[in-house]
Write a protein that holds these residues in place. Sequence first.
Motif, PDB file in Angstrom:
ATOM      1  N   THR A  82       4.946  67.227  85.831  1.00 19.26           N
ATOM      2  CA  THR A  82       6.226  66.508  85.830  1.00 19.26           C
ATOM      3  C   THR A  82       6.761  66.352  84.423  1.00 19.26           C
ATOM      4  O   THR A  82       7.959  66.502  84.167  1.00 19.26           O
ATOM      5  N   PHE A  83       5.888  66.032  83.481  1.00 19.51           N
ATOM      6  CA  PHE A  83       6.323  65.894  82.092  1.00 19.51           C
ATOM      7  C   PHE A  83       6.862  67.218  81.556  1.00 19.51           C
ATOM      8  O   PHE A  83       7.891  67.240  80.879  1.00 19.51           O
ATOM      9  N   SER A  84       6.192  68.323  81.860  1.00 16.49           N
ATOM     10  CA  SER A  84       6.667  69.625  81.400  1.00 16.49           C
ATOM     11  C   SER A  84       8.022  69.963  81.997  1.00 16.49           C
ATOM     12  O   SER A  84       8.901  70.513  81.332  1.00 16.49           O
ATOM     13  N   THR A  85       8.206  69.619  83.268  1.00 12.27           N
ATOM     14  CA  THR A  85       9.483  69.899  83.935  1.00 12.27           C
ATOM     15  C   THR A  85      10.620  69.126  83.289  1.00 12.27           C
ATOM     16  O   THR A  85      11.677  69.673  82.973  1.00 12.27           O
ATOM     17  N   HIS A  86      10.399  67.822  83.057  1.00 14.63           N
ATOM     18  CA  HIS A  86      11.443  67.010  82.427  1.00 14.63           C
ATOM     19  C   HIS A  86      11.672  67.422  80.979  1.00 14.63           C
ATOM     20  O   HIS A  86      12.812  67.378  80.491  1.00 14.63           O
ATOM     21  N   PHE A  90      15.247  68.699  79.462  1.00 11.12           N
ATOM     22  CA  PHE A  90      15.921  68.053  78.338  1.00 11.12           C
ATOM     23  C   PHE A  90      16.207  69.060  77.228  1.00 11.12           C
ATOM     24  O   PHE A  90      17.252  69.001  76.579  1.00 11.12           O
ATOM     25  N   GLN A  91      15.301  70.006  77.011  1.00 12.81           N
ATOM     26  CA  GLN A  91      15.519  70.991  75.963  1.00 12.81           C
ATOM     27  C   GLN A  91      16.635  71.969  76.311  1.00 12.81           C
ATOM     28  O   GLN A  91      17.373  72.417  75.428  1.00 12.81           O
ATOM     29  N   SER A  92      16.771  72.327  77.566  1.00 18.69           N
ATOM     30  CA  SER A  92      17.768  73.315  77.969  1.00 18.69           C
ATOM     31  C   SER A  92      19.115  72.700  78.343  1.00 18.69           C
ATOM     32  O   SER A  92      20.158  73.249  78.005  1.00 18.69           O
ATOM     33  N   LEU A  93      19.119  71.557  79.044  1.00 20.10           N
ATOM     34  CA  LEU A  93      20.368  70.957  79.536  1.00 20.10           C
ATOM     35  C   LEU A  93      20.830  69.782  78.708  1.00 20.10           C
ATOM     36  O   LEU A  93      21.989  69.390  78.786  1.00 20.10           O
ATOM     37  N   GLY A  94      19.941  69.167  77.927  1.00 20.82           N
ATOM     38  CA  GLY A  94      20.347  68.030  77.112  1.00 20.82           C
ATOM     39  C   GLY A  94      20.160  66.690  77.771  1.00 20.82           C
ATOM     40  O   GLY A  94      20.457  65.661  77.165  1.00 20.82           O
ATOM     41  N   TYR A  95      19.692  66.654  78.998  1.00 22.58           N
ATOM     42  CA  TYR A  95      19.468  65.388  79.702  1.00 22.58           C
ATOM     43  C   TYR A  95      18.364  65.606  80.717  1.00 22.58           C
ATOM     44  O   TYR A  95      18.028  66.731  81.086  1.00 22.58           O
ATOM     45  N   THR A  96      17.795  64.510  81.171  1.00 24.08           N
ATOM     46  CA  THR A  96      16.805  64.559  82.236  1.00 24.08           C
ATOM     47  C   THR A  96      16.621  63.168  82.794  1.00 24.08           C
ATOM     48  O   THR A  96      17.204  62.192  82.293  1.00 24.08           O
ATOM     49  N   MET A  97      15.810  63.055  83.814  1.00 19.30           N
ATOM     50  CA  MET A  97      15.582  61.764  84.456  1.00 19.30           C
ATOM     51  C   MET A  97      14.599  60.935  83.643  1.00 19.30           C
ATOM     52  O   MET A  97      13.652  61.457  83.057  1.00 19.30           O
ATOM     53  N   ASP A  98      14.835  59.645  83.585  1.00 21.01           N
ATOM     54  CA  ASP A  98      13.965  58.738  82.847  1.00 21.01           C
ATOM     55  C   ASP A  98      12.590  58.722  83.508  1.00 21.01           C
ATOM     56  O   ASP A  98      12.463  58.405  84.700  1.00 21.01           O
ATOM     57  N   VAL A 106      18.423  60.015  80.746  1.00 15.75           N
ATOM     58  CA  VAL A 106      18.404  59.901  79.299  1.00 15.75           C
ATOM     59  C   VAL A 106      18.967  61.190  78.731  1.00 15.75           C
ATOM     60  O   VAL A 106      18.830  62.261  79.313  1.00 15.75           O
ATOM     61  N   GLY A 107      19.641  61.061  77.565  1.00 18.89           N
ATOM     62  CA  GLY A 107      20.238  62.222  76.946  1.00 18.89           C
ATOM     63  C   GLY A 107      21.734  62.233  77.101  1.00 18.89           C
ATOM     64  O   GLY A 107      22.408  61.188  76.983  1.00 18.89           O
ATOM     65  N   ASP A 108      22.310  63.390  77.363  1.00 21.10           N
ATOM     66  CA  ASP A 108      23.755  63.560  77.483  1.00 21.10           C
ATOM     67  C   ASP A 108      24.187  63.081  78.865  1.00 21.10           C
ATOM     68  O   ASP A 108      24.138  63.815  79.861  1.00 21.10           O
TER      69      ASP A 108
END
Length: 546
Positions: A82-86, A90-98, A106-108
């Motif tokens: 799950t951590f790797s997925t988030h 975040f690295q590719s889209l700029g946001y992810t789930m908290d 969190v993020g954009d």
Amino acid sequence: MTLLGDQYASSDEETRIPEARSVVAAPDVSLQANPTNAALDYGPAHPEQGPLNPYKSTQGNSLKRKNALTGNAQEVAISDATFSTHHRTFQSLGYTMDPSGSGAYVGDLTRALRVRDDPPTSPSKRMDSVYRRKRQKRGDASIIDGEGAYKGPWARFQEDEDTLDEAELASEEEYLEEAIVPARSTAVTKLASDYQEDLTNTETTQFHGTSPLDYQNRTYMHVPQDLDIDLRAEPGSTQNYHPKKLIHTWKSHTKAINALRFFPNSGHLLLSASADTKVKLWDVYHSRSLLRTYSGHTKSVTDTTFSPTGTQFLTGSYDRHMKLWDTETGACISRFQTSTKAVPHVLRFHPSTDTHEFLVGTSDKKIVQFDTRSGEMTQEYDHHLQAVNTITFCDENRRFITTSDDRSLRAWEYNIPVPIKYIAEPHLFSLVRAAPHPNGKSVAFQSADNQIVVYASTDRFRQNRKKSFRGHNTAGYAIDVSISPDGQFLMSGDSSGFVCFWDFKSCKMWHKIQAHEGATVCAQWHPKESSKVATAGLDGAIKYWD
């Protein structure tokens, strides 16, 4: 409510982004002061409300409750997947789930709201369909050229065809495509289809001195007598010491050096084999210059070895050829190649002067024996399971020991293709280099687990577990190991460029010398000098120490 919780909801479910709460960081504080007064006769009221620190300790010193340098880091139980997925999201889209499980992002947040209908951890299907519509059609496989021709997976996007903008074109300018006229070509010959010219049978040599003969018509093969040391004395007759300083550096190779060999018995010449396909002969005394270059291989030279008399030497290369050279004239006497055309990894002449045979350990698990006079293969030892690394003669040259990448050690009777001893321990690593002790009773092997182990070279071939030399790093490289002529010191290279010296009796490391910038893969002790050694590494330089 799913079993995984709200934070792991399915992509089909609608994700809600919680609204941010407003916090009054600096509330309005009104001051009732008389503008005619020169000074305030009372203190202004300070704000009593501000942002709260959820991790601030209410008991004791708050600095003691920090578990990180910058404050307190909250621990969250989350799986690695799950951590790797988030993290990738975040690295590719700029946001992810908290990951804390609050359901927030969190993020954009602006981008998260724009694509809230799509799951944040997978690419947008809507954008994928848009690109799919812009791509050209695959075409018909039966049509080779023209309209509707088959393009298959090489079909371009429609945007790629619009290379020129209409605004950049002139009003009346026209572009005409010239028709490509197919050329009539003749059939390709076999000579034209060869990848490269075969240069394996083309050998050259170059003498770099002023004259091949001295004032007494002697070549460099003559052992010098005008030195302060007797090079014709018995090996090991003088006491050895470990070197401390650099006295000379030879530089001519352009790539890494794979092997160093002193001239047998006297050591007045030094032979080097490099990855630049060249083999060079150096003068150890007098001018210490480059004497001769031997060229004939098309790929990196893996190993080289002198004959017992030193008049000839062998070279093996990754071009799958072995060549016998004349040390004095530089002529190639004969060429050898195994029946399977394997890469020669290690070459060893039989130490007896009346035997014109040598052994070669190859990449196809075999040890092959050749006769230099007839050029024919006389014996084949085929019991290893992987590439052969070392060949060491022992027991008055009647037997020899081989090691391989299959993590085994095998002892053989010369000319008998059946091993007399087989050692394969569970804790044994690959033994990549070997050095026999001058007393003939043991052999030191460079192990791939950053240590040097010692095995007896007598009937039992047992490991001497009391002798283990550590303190250096060799993993990933085939680094030489060498023993002084009197058997007192053991020397080895290092992957960090060091040269390490141990006392053979106590296994205590004496000291290290920073010899090269890259890994020190070659290290040889002079057969007659008391404290002189030669080292070489990946930087292509040969250094002489005393």
